[in-house]
Enzyme design. Structure first.
Site, PDB file in Angstrom:
ATOM      1  N   HIS A 111      11.571   5.701  -4.841  1.00 13.73           N
ATOM      2  CA  HIS A 111      11.387   6.820  -5.765  1.00 13.73           C
ATOM      3  C   HIS A 111      12.507   7.855  -5.648  1.00 13.73           C
ATOM      4  CE1 HIS A 111       9.254   8.847  -2.315  1.00 13.73           C
ATOM      5  NE2 HIS A 111       9.791   9.918  -2.851  1.00 13.73           N
ATOM      6  N   ASP A 141       7.970   0.892  -2.129  1.00 13.63           N
ATOM      7  CA  ASP A 141       8.759   2.114  -2.218  1.00 13.63           C
ATOM      8  C   ASP A 141       9.952   2.110  -1.264  1.00 13.63           C
ATOM      9  OD1 ASP A 141       9.500   4.493  -3.308  1.00 13.63           O
ATOM     10  OD2 ASP A 141       8.041   5.720  -2.247  1.00 13.63           O
ATOM     11  N   GLY A 213      12.114  16.274  -0.119  1.00 13.52           N
ATOM     12  CA  GLY A 213      13.482  16.040   0.295  1.00 13.52           C
ATOM     13  C   GLY A 213      13.575  15.194   1.546  1.00 13.52           C
ATOM     14  N   ASN A 214      12.482  15.114   2.316  1.00  9.76           N
ATOM     15  CA  ASN A 214      12.435  14.259   3.499  1.00  9.76           C
ATOM     16  C   ASN A 214      12.262  12.787   3.135  1.00  9.76           C
ATOM     17  OD1 ASN A 214      11.185  16.808   5.451  1.00  9.76           O
ATOM     18  ND2 ASN A 214      12.589  15.322   6.359  1.00  9.76           N
ATOM     19  N   SER A 215      11.843  12.499   1.916  1.00 12.66           N
ATOM     20  CA  SER A 215      11.567  11.114   1.527  1.00 12.66           C
ATOM     21  C   SER A 215      12.781  10.229   1.768  1.00 12.66           C
ATOM     22  CB  SER A 215      11.185  11.038   0.052  1.00 12.66           C
ATOM     23  OG  SER A 215       9.869  11.444  -0.145  1.00 12.66           O
ATOM     24  N   LEU A 270      -2.395 -14.854   3.854  1.00 12.32           N
ATOM     25  CA  LEU A 270      -3.318 -15.753   4.547  1.00 12.32           C
ATOM     26  C   LEU A 270      -4.060 -16.646   3.560  1.00 12.32           C
ATOM     27  CD1 LEU A 270      -5.070 -13.489   7.217  1.00 12.32           C
ATOM     28  CD2 LEU A 270      -3.575 -15.434   7.675  1.00 12.32           C
ATOM     29  N   GLY A 271      -4.445 -16.045   2.437  1.00 10.75           N
ATOM     30  CA  GLY A 271      -5.244 -16.785   1.460  1.00 10.75           C
ATOM     31  C   GLY A 271      -6.722 -16.482   1.559  1.00 10.75           C
TER      32      GLY A 271
END
Length: 454
Positions: A111, A141, A213-215, A270-271
């Site tokens: 993002h 993300d 802003g830390n993203s 895994l299913g």
């Protein structure tokens, strides 16, 4: 289906989104935070180290980390509406990124760089580079960038499975456009499921201060190892109030390696379908509160071939204890198709250990109609009384998400039968995007309906 039909004639909503960070409400959908135009006021504070504790000194870890975290600027090209000529560059949003190799590979959040025309990366020494997008995975993300540079400081990946609740961590990033900021806290929780529309449901929770802003920045341990990519906060104000969340490093590393090796993310499964044991209804009389109850085993899957049965309770995979569903999903998401995992199940009063070979989970996004599909299994086809089709896994737009179409089958696109996602790819790649698209649905009640997108 009236609501669904009405959506077919509604144009997609547009809007400028700032790309600094998420704000999450536990009962609402995540939304993006707008960057604040000015730096907020400060109250000076002093930090006194704990007597006799060397753990309060984070200077070494901070010094190792701060030079490997970059400021990422999402730039958009502005154009003359009459001539379509380029007129300039506008800043859409900012975030952070982490250098993971000396030759300039950088991990950040998807993002942060989404919809960018150009991406500018600034190092801690104020040198700036234009970055190239190597690959992205919107579901988790995570994005991978590359700058043309050598001999860079970088952060080595740590093992997020080995992190412990209460362990000291540092968050390194660029909040509020303040470059090279380090905050400290502890790991507050692991395998945190926020209920987001995301493939990651196993966040590391920390109380280190993380703000817009830390993203895309680094969550590091006291040894200077990267254990997470800071991604989200939960706040009713849009700023840090004590809770922040990071994508575990094992998941981020696996995504990066998949992008470099395969060009996309290889997801192993895994299913099974399962439910947290603590959430089982009382009438089932299962007096177990930790683990994942197996409600369904897909025919032909690794779980089916290994002998996992409905009613089993998965309580351990490899060396990881499985207390809740997010523990299971978080660990499996760090693995690839064809990896073999050791699954411990409780069956009645007996414990069994089974080796499960993970199978590949394949999806395809039909962006023209805002839906993601996967291959339908024999049980899906039998239940809907058809012999072919693909299954909708999720909506890609808010409108389609509201329709709750997951599990509905698509049997034809533009009147061409589709048996699997390869058929869907062929149909979509061979059609004129400007033409209307018709889709034939089989609803869970077996009703066949056709709709046209124009």
């Amino acid at each position: 289906m009236k609501k669904f039909f009405s959506l077919l004639i509604v144009s997609a909503l547009g809007g400028a989104l700032s790309l600094g960070s998420y704000v999450l409400f536990f009962d609402d959908e995540p939304v993006y935070l707008e960057e604040t135009p000015s730096i907020p006021d400060y109250t000076p504070v002093n930090f006194e180290s704990v007597p006799g504790s060397s753990m309060a000194d984070f200077s070494e870890a901070a010094n190792e980390s701060i030079h490997a975290v970059v400021h990422v600027k999402n730039m958009a090209i502005t154009r003359n509406p009459f001539s379509n000529s380029r007129t300039g560059i506008a800043l859409q949003g900012t975030g952070s990124g982490v250098i993971i190799s000396p030759d300039g590979y950088i991990v950040t959040n998807n993002h942060v760089i989404q919809n960018a025309s150009e991406i500018q990366v600034t190092l801690n020494n104020n040198e700036s580079y234009m970055a190239k997008v190597i690959g992205t995975d919107p579901k988790t993300d995570i994005a991978l960038l590359k700058i043309d540079a050598e001999d860079l400081d970088y952060l080595p990946f740590g093992d997020s499975n080995n992190t412990r609740i209460g362990e000291w961590v540092l968050a390194v990033g660029n909040p509020f456009n303040l470059t090279s900021t380090v905050t400290a806290g502890i790991i507050s929780a692991k395998s945190r499921d926020l209920g987001m529309d995301s493939n990651i449901s196993s966040f590391i929770q920390t109380d280190a201060a993380i703000n817009p802003g830390n993203s895309g920045g680094a969550l590091v341990n006291i040894h200077g190892e990267l254990i997470g990519i800071n991604t989200a906060i939960t706040s009713q104000t849009g700023s840090y109030v004590g809770y922040a969340f990071a994508v575990p490093s094992n998941n981020a590393r696996k995504i990066v390696e998949d992008i470099l090796e395969f060009g996309d993310v290889q997801q192993g499964i895994l299913g099974i379908r399962g439910v947290q044991a603590s959430r089982l209804p009382a009438e089932m009389e299962i007096n177990i509160t930790e683990g994942v109850y197996v409600d369904y085993v897909e025919q032909g899957s690794g779980a089916h071939k290994a002998g996992i049965q409905k009613g089993d309770i998965i309580n351990r995979i490899d060396n990881v204890n499985i207390r809740k569903f997010s523990d299971l999903k978080g660990y499996i998401d760090s693995k690839r198709p064809n990896d073999v995992v050791e699954v411990q199940v409780l069956r009645g009063n007996d414990e069994k250990v089974l080796d499960v070979k993970l199978t590949k989970y394949e999806t395809y996004q039909i962006k023209a109609i805002g839906l993601e599909v996967t291959n339908a299994n024999p049980e899906d086809l039998k239940r809907n009384k058809v012999d072919h089709g693909v299954k909708i896994t999720r909506g890609l737009t808010p409108q389609m998400q509201n329709e709750s179409l997951a599990g509905t089958l698509i049997t034809a696109i533009d009147n061409i039968p589709v048996k699997n996602i390869d058929d869907v790819k062929r149909v979509m790649s061979g059609r004129d995007p400007s033409d209307p698209i018709s889709v034939t649905f089989i609803a869970p009640n077996g009703e066949k309906q056709k709709y046209v997108w124009r």
